[in-house]
Design an enzyme around this catalytic site. Structure first.
Site, short mmCIF file in Angstrom:
data_model
loop_
_atom_site.label_atom_id
_atom_site.label_comp_id
_atom_site.label_asym_id
_atom_site.label_seq_id
_atom_site.Cartn_x
_atom_site.Cartn_y
_atom_site.Cartn_z
N TYR A 1 16.64 38.45 86.39
CA TYR A 1 15.52 37.51 86.30
C TYR A 1 15.81 36.23 87.06
CZ TYR A 1 12.95 33.55 84.42
OH TYR A 1 12.23 32.38 84.31
N LYS B 1 14.07 34.59 90.48
CA LYS B 1 13.46 33.26 90.53
C LYS B 1 14.14 32.38 91.57
CE LYS B 1 10.59 31.58 88.50
NZ LYS B 1 9.14 31.47 88.83
N GLU C 1 7.52 37.56 86.24
CA GLU C 1 8.19 38.27 85.15
C GLU C 1 9.31 37.36 84.68
OE1 GLU C 1 7.40 41.08 83.77
OE2 GLU C 1 5.82 41.71 85.15
N THR D 1 12.58 27.76 86.95
CA THR D 1 13.36 27.71 85.71
C THR D 1 14.73 27.10 85.94
OG1 THR D 1 14.43 29.13 84.05
CG2 THR D 1 14.10 30.07 86.21
N ASP D 2 15.32 26.58 84.87
CA ASP D 2 16.69 26.06 84.97
C ASP D 2 17.72 27.19 85.07
OD1 ASP D 2 16.51 27.00 82.36
OD2 ASP D 2 17.14 25.13 81.41
N GLU D 3 17.30 28.43 84.78
CA GLU D 3 18.26 29.54 84.79
C GLU D 3 18.80 29.85 86.18
OE1 GLU D 3 17.53 32.90 82.26
OE2 GLU D 3 15.99 31.81 81.15
#
Length: 375
Positions: free
Chosen positions: A182, A186, A106, A156-158
């Site tokens: 989110y 991750k 997600e 992800t870079d987040e």
């Protein structure tokens, strides 16, 4: 027809040609979503071997994206939830992959704010379940096959949090500081993957990518949302002042980077994948408007006239930026597309494929957008 079955009814995959040795058959989770589907299409087009495509088919999964491989004997689709351990065990026993590429997640920050439980279930628990199934399968392989096997986790870079305008770009050693449900989910999946390497020796690879864009992206994300809204004469919603910065990566370049990491990356290593394209959200929207003004002009005025600033979302990270020099230095990879060439290809694709867009912009999606993207 695309071969489709539920987890309870698995069949054999046709053997690939003898020339495909090392990467003869791979699992791709989330292969009906945006990045996963693009990877599957590129992988098959390049003749890299067979794919068992594992996807739950949530709102963002779209089998029509895979229509061009419907009759490809090297593509098998299984509608399976990565939280379903029994189904995963049957898939491993049936197909005996040489690698698992884990895209399933997600991924939309706004949805995670309004419903975080599903993100924890898929991104954390689902990754754990997949890792456990993979570990059991991998440990039963002979020594040579265990050595050749890879589990590549797409992240992800987040997970690194937010940067100020003067901060250096995210590197592979940047501390984790996720700010949304989110990105936190991750980050949790990244830590699990790392732990399975250090604890069990599972040969894992992790990639942390910047914002992807390109063909087949579900129109809840900024770029396809702006394109589809512009063409429909609707407002182009921009959060806050539009000065949030992201590094933009064309999805085809991302797919090429993942193949490179899979083939050449060292187990246990992480690799940042970026496009070297830091742009504000407002810059991105202006670029799209300029391309549409050129390629499909309005009767009067510019698409910029439709820009509407909306209330900022909670905890909106100000800037992401990827330092992808490790990938270039160690594996000799750089993106092929500039922001300008990638954006032109993207806008042209959406203009040429209105039926795909119409199919996904109906029902649940439309109600969700109306609720969460009102000015």
């Amino acid at each position: 027809m695309l071969r489709l079955w539920g987890s309870e009814a698995l069949t054999s995959l046709s053997r690939v040609s003898p020339r495909e040795k090392k990467l003869s058959k791979v699992f791709v989770t989330g292969g009906a979503g945006f990045i996963g589907a693009n990877f599957v299409l590129d992988w098959l087009a390049g003749g890299h071997g067979a794919v068992v495509n594992i996807d739950k088919l949530t709102y963002a999964g779209n089998l029509k994206t895979l229509a061009s491989v419907a009759d490809n004997a090297d593509h098998v689709f299984s509608r399976t939830d990565i939280n379903d351990r029994d189904a995963l065990d049957r898939l491993f026993a049936e197909h005996k992959p040489v690698a698992v590429l884990h895209f399933a997640a997600e991924s939309h920050v706004d949805r995670s704010i309004h419903g975080p439980a599903e993100f924890v279930q898929t991104n954390v628990v689902g990754t754990f379940t997949l890792l456990e199934a993979t570990r059991q399968y991998w440990q039963a392989l002979d020594a040579s096959a265990r050595s050749d096997f890879r589990f590549l986790h797409v992240s992800t870079d987040e997970v690194f949090g937010s940067l100020s305008p003067t901060d250096p770009q995210f590197s592979e050693t940047t501390p984790y500081a996720p700010n949304s449900p989110y990105s936190a989910s991750k980050a949790g999946s990244d830590h699990l993957v790392r732990a399975y390497y250090h604890t069990y020796g599972l040969p894992v690879l992790t990639t942390n990518c910047s914002n992807n864009y390109g063909q087949y992206q579900f129109p809840e994300k900024l770029i396809p949302l702006v394109i589809t809204n512009a063409l429909a004469g609707k407002p182009l919603p921009i959060y806050g002042d539009g000065q949030n910065v992201r590094d933009w990566l064309f999805v085809g370049d991302h797919c090429a980077a993942i193949r490179t990491v899979l083939e050449q990356g060292l187990p246990g290593e992480t690799y940042n994948v970026g496009g070297w394209n830091e742009k504000t959200n407002l810059d991105v929207v202006h670029t799209i408007c300029a391309l549409l003004d050129e390629l499909k002009p309005r009767v009067a005025g510019s698409y910029r006239d439709q820009i509407t600033f909306v209330k900022d979302r909670p905890g909106h990270d100000r800037r992401y930026a990827i330092d992808a020099r490790k990938l270039e230095r160690e594996l000799n990879w750089r993106p092929a597309e500039t922001f300008e060439t990638g954006m032109r290809k993207t806008v042209e694709w959406y203009l040429a494929n209105p039926s795909w867009v119409a199919d996904v912009t109906s029902g649940e999606y439309r109600k969700w957008v109306d609720e969460h993207y009102c000015a």
